[in-house]
Enzyme design. Structure first.
Site, PDB file in Angstrom:
ATOM      1  N   SER A  75       0.819  -1.205   0.000  1.00 40.00           N
ATOM      2  CA  SER A  75       0.000   0.000   0.000  1.00 40.00           C
ATOM      3  C   SER A  75       0.863   1.269   0.000  1.00 40.00           C
ATOM      4  CB  SER A  75      -0.960  -0.047   1.200  1.00 40.00           C
ATOM      5  OG  SER A  75      -1.857   1.024   1.221  1.00 40.00           O
ATOM      6  N   LYS A  90      -0.098  -4.222  -3.574  1.00 40.85           N
ATOM      7  CA  LYS A  90      -1.435  -3.652  -3.328  1.00 40.85           C
ATOM      8  C   LYS A  90      -1.494  -2.281  -3.986  1.00 40.85           C
ATOM      9  CE  LYS A  90      -4.757  -2.396   0.263  1.00 40.85           C
ATOM     10  NZ  LYS A  90      -4.884  -0.954  -0.051  1.00 40.85           N
TER      11      LYS A  90
END
Length: 572
Positions: free
Chosen positions: A294, A319
């Site tokens: 992320s 991600k």
């Protein structure tokens, strides 16, 4: 719950669904949304009023919401009212309480890790201290959740505790004033070599940028900072905007860091740095691994795309999705994926394709045939579709399941409890501390009467093979399998010898934690960290670092990368 409240809840859900529908289907007459919303409300009403047993409307709502989001992706979820405090902790890293992790041990809950400088720490609470009473209530038999709920509360309020000390065994009455507890995003920073700084960054909650900037400026004040290691290993990410601000510390103002694209018009945005850099020319090395995800991938990927840092470690998680929250009424929310993000080179590093959720195959890894090449600012080749590939790859270091089992069952902490009682007056050096051979022999003796539910992978495979051979009537294999089983040495005592190094490391870390908090554990681990050592070596060699950031050396270093280049050439 009465039917009136049920209908109010259902109406609130319907309004929220219709509002979301208006955002998603603006300008369309979406008959299906209205029809299915009505069906859902009618179903909840019928089940609540006429099912043979009484059912909770709240439970029906949560199960319905879970069903709607389950097939989308793991990051889209309904958050009921009782989860909002947990959500606040995840996004802000703050909560009201006394400032300590807790765990269950026997009939009681004990303090597992008081945070440095917290009310619990200032009151002298140490790891292993037992919670006997809370505001007059007997704590024996309470669950972790029950104790946590009693310890948390509004900042400024007080909680009275009776604590039984691990060291000494006496009981003590304490009154702690709850505070706004902020879990640090930067648990440690310091110098790991002459002129080489190191910052460990663990999450992206509110204020992460401020903490990292403060750590960087402190290193600059402490000495001549010639190079910096940013450790993003096992950082699961968080707030995207914090990542953009952190990149701004190292690149010129106005530099594009990341862009987002989604189906809704407001999902598209380009994020650029908005402030002048603090260290625009400082050589950087970024450590990553398979749990770097992320926002941590945004920082690592942007610095790689901008040729500002060399990445060291293993391929990241992949991600490339952005989540947003929307209120649903009654203090509930939905957290849902609204966009994908793209690095400055234009690549999206999302590893799993969730767009197939409506098909029978479900989500799938992005295949190599759909991986595309992109170029960094200097012309180096990078790829999309499956995480970020570091510039210097290292082999991951795994901890054996046996050592993890000992830790999970609390045996290591129990032994360290005894160790601390015997060495209460000792002082230690965080970097060099280790238990002695005699200490480890005592641990082996400590484990003699302990049951360890562990079975090696090899034995499990042999069991499966033995069963399969019997089912297939391969009787001639029975003797060979029996021979292999006789050669296995995975009993408890053998494993205590085989995995001695890992178990010793775990014991050492627990002892250091009790003396010097989390930062002591990080400092202890740096002494034999191979990836940190590689980063120091590169930062100490500016010429090699410059060569690595030039396109001439950006060649595939595995057969898989070479195959990707071949596929790309054929497509062109």
């Amino acid at each position: 719950m009465n039917s009136k409240r049920l209908f109010r809840r259902a109406a609130g859900l319907a309004a929220a669904l219709l509002a979301l529908g208006a955002l998603t289907f603006a300008g369309r007459n979406d008959f299906g949304l209205g029809r299915n919303t009505e069906i859902l409300i009618n179903l909840m009403r019928e089940l609540s009023l006429n099912y043979v047993d009484e059912v909770s409307p709240d439970r029906l709502m949560q199960q319905a919401a879970a069903g709607m989001t389950r097939t989308l992706d793991p990051y889209t979820e309904f958050m009921p009212e009782e989860q909002m405090s947990d959500f606040e902790l995840l996004t802000t890293g703050k909560y009201g309480g006394v400032g300590s992790l807790i765990r269950k041990k026997g009939d009681y809950v004990i303090f597992a890790q008081p945070y440095k400088g917290s009310p619990a720490d200032r009151a002298g609470i140490r790891i292993g201290d037992r919670i006997v009473r809370i505001d007059g209530q007997e704590a024996r038999g309470m669950t972790i959740e029950q104790v946590s709920a009693l310890l948390k509360g509004s900042p400024g309020t007080k909680v009275k505790l009776t604590v039984e000390r691990l060291l000494g065994g006496e009981q003590q009455e304490l009154t702690l004033r709850r505070e706004r507890i902020a879990i640090p995003s930067v648990p440690y920073y310091g110098y790991v070599a002459d002129g080489i700084g190191y910052i460990q960054h663990s999450d992206f909650t509110e204020g992460s940028y401020d903490e990292l900037r403060a750590a960087l400026e402190a290193l600059q004040r402490e000495g001549e900072l010639r190079g910096l290691i940013l450790d993003y290993r096992s950082n699961g990410g968080g707030i995207l905007q914090e990542a953009v601000k952190i990149v701004s510390l190292f690149v010129p103002k106005g530099t594009e860091v990341v862009s987002t694209r989604g189906r809704a018009k407001d999902a598209g945005h380009t994020f650029r740095t908005e402030s002048a850099p603090v260290a625009p020319n400082l050589p950087l090395a970024v450590l990553v691994n398979g749990n770097t995800a992320s926002s941590a991938e945004i920082v690592a990927g942007a610095l790689q795309d901008l040729d500002r840092a060399v990445l060291i470690g293993q391929k990241t998680f992949g991600k490339g999705l952005v989540q947003s929250t929307r209120p649903l009424g009654y203090n509930t929310m939905v957290k849902m994926t609204t966009a994908k993000y793209y690095m400055p080179s234009g690549r999206c590093i999302q590893a799993i394709d969730y767009s197939a959720h409506e098909g029978r195959g479900g989500a799938k890894q992005v295949p190599d045939s759909l991986v595309h090449a992109f170029t960094t600012r200097a012309g180096r080749t990078v790829y999309d579709g499956g995480g970020i590939t570091p510039d210097v790859r290292t082999e991951p270091q795994y901890v054996s399941r046996f050592a993890m089992t000992l830790y999970a069952l609390g045996f290591i902490e129990d032994f360290v409890d005894d160790y601390m009682r015997e060495h209460a007056a000792d002082t230690i050096d965080n970097r060099t501390f280790s238990i002695t051979d005699a200490d480890y022999d005592r641990f082996v003796a400590f484990m003699q009467d302990k049951e360890v539910p562990y079975e090696s992978d090899t034995r499990r495979v042999l069991k499966s093979l033995k069963t399969a051979a019997g089912n297939d009537r391969y009787t001639e294999l029975e003797e060979e399998i029996a021979k292999l089983e006789s050669q296995l040495r995975d009993d408890k005592l053998t494993n205590l010898a085989t995995y001695r190094g890992e178990i010793t490391d775990a014991i050492n870390s627990d002892v250091v934690l009790r003396h010097s908090y989390v930062e002591g554990v990080v400092e202890h681990g740096l002494t034999d960290d191979r990836e940190v050592a590689e980063a120091v070596r590169l930062l100490d060699d500016p010429a090699q670092l410059a060569r690595m950031l030039s396109p001439e050396v950006a060649q595939p270093d595995t057969e898989q990368d070479a195959a990707k280049d071949t596929v790309q050439a054929e497509e062109e």
